[in-house]
Write a protein that holds these residues in place. Structure first.
Motif, PDB file in Angstrom:
ATOM      1  N   MET A  65       0.866  -1.414  -0.005  1.00  0.00           N
ATOM      2  CA  MET A  65       0.030   0.117  -0.213  1.00  0.00           C
ATOM      3  C   MET A  65       0.939   1.167   0.101  1.00  0.00           C
ATOM      4  O   MET A  65       0.409   2.304  -0.549  1.00  0.00           O
ATOM      5  CB  MET A  65      -1.028  -0.042   1.155  1.00  0.00           C
ATOM      6  N   LYS A  99      -9.176   0.950  -3.250  1.00  0.00           N
ATOM      7  CA  LYS A  99      -7.749   0.776  -3.293  1.00  0.00           C
ATOM      8  C   LYS A  99      -7.166  -0.497  -3.047  1.00  0.00           C
ATOM      9  O   LYS A  99      -6.186  -0.915  -3.468  1.00  0.00           O
ATOM     10  CB  LYS A  99      -7.305   1.880  -2.062  1.00  0.00           C
ATOM     11  N   SER A 100      -7.713  -1.317  -2.051  1.00  0.00           N
ATOM     12  CA  SER A 100      -7.383  -2.679  -1.682  1.00  0.00           C
ATOM     13  C   SER A 100      -7.406  -3.489  -2.919  1.00  0.00           C
ATOM     14  O   SER A 100      -6.684  -4.338  -3.280  1.00  0.00           O
ATOM     15  CB  SER A 100      -8.055  -3.136  -0.499  1.00  0.00           C
ATOM     16  N   LEU A 124      -4.821  -2.358  -5.539  1.00  0.00           N
ATOM     17  CA  LEU A 124      -3.454  -2.891  -5.148  1.00  0.00           C
ATOM     18  C   LEU A 124      -3.471  -4.536  -5.751  1.00  0.00           C
ATOM     19  O   LEU A 124      -2.557  -4.886  -6.088  1.00  0.00           O
ATOM     20  CB  LEU A 124      -3.020  -2.805  -3.698  1.00  0.00           C
TER      21      LEU A 124
END
Length: 188
Positions: free
Chosen positions: A74, A120-121, A124
């Protein structure tokens, strides 16, 4: 003495790189982008009318340089997307940044990473698909002075064909993994 052998593919022999020439909104901010993988670098050789593709080789003496190294995590994701959005480079005090190349700069991810459709996760997770290749970015004058030009090799049409075929194969493998991961993500 700690040294890294580095490579830069292009249409010029670059004995004296310019760290200000690169885009400030590139993944690791403004700087001179290189790879530590010769074979990977050659995959970016292209044919252009009246232009010769060159693989520039360098040696970087890392002694006394401030180096930031990233993994696919992250912190890396936040740094990349901050730079892509044109925000101030949060790591401008470093001489060199080393870390993975975001796969959406290598392969077609259909714009999903920047579309806002993914959390976001999830983005990623998509960025972690496929083989990891590193980029090394020379960010400061101090690092530039520690970078020694070794030679430039002309890449033949035969080599270009070989590396482009390899790149197509790798892209196909990536697209298969990409489709599987996107299919598994809960996009609601």
């Amino acid at each position: 003495m700690s040294e890294l052998q580095l490579f830069h593919m292009g249409f010029q022999i670059i004995k004296e790189p310019d760290i200000k020439r690169g885009r400030s909104n590139a993944d690791f901010g403004q700087g001179f982008y290189l790879s530590d993988n010769e074979e990977f670098s050659k995959r970016w050789a292209r044919k252009r009318k009246d232009m010769i593709p060159y693989l520039n080789k360098y040696l970087l003496n890392t002694d006394s340089l401030k180096i930031k190294t990233f993994e696919r995590d992250m912190e890396w994701y936040d740094y990349i997307f901050s730079n892509r959005l044109g925000k101030r480079d949060s790591l401008s005090e470093y001489d060199v940044i080393i870390g993975p190349i975001a796969n959406d700069t290598l392969y077609d991810t259909l714009g999903l990473l920047t579309s806002g459709m993914l959390k976001k996760s999830q983005a990623l997770e998509v960025l972690q698909i496929g083989k990891q290749y590193n980029q090394i970015v020379i960010k400061s004058q101090k690092a530039l002075q520690a970078l020694k030009f070794l030679e430039a090799l002309e890449i033949s049409d035969e080599e270009i064909g070989k590396y482009q075929a390899f790149r197509k194969k790798e892209e196909s493998e990536f697209q298969t993994q990409f489709a599987r991961i996107i299919g598994e993500l809960n996009l609601d």
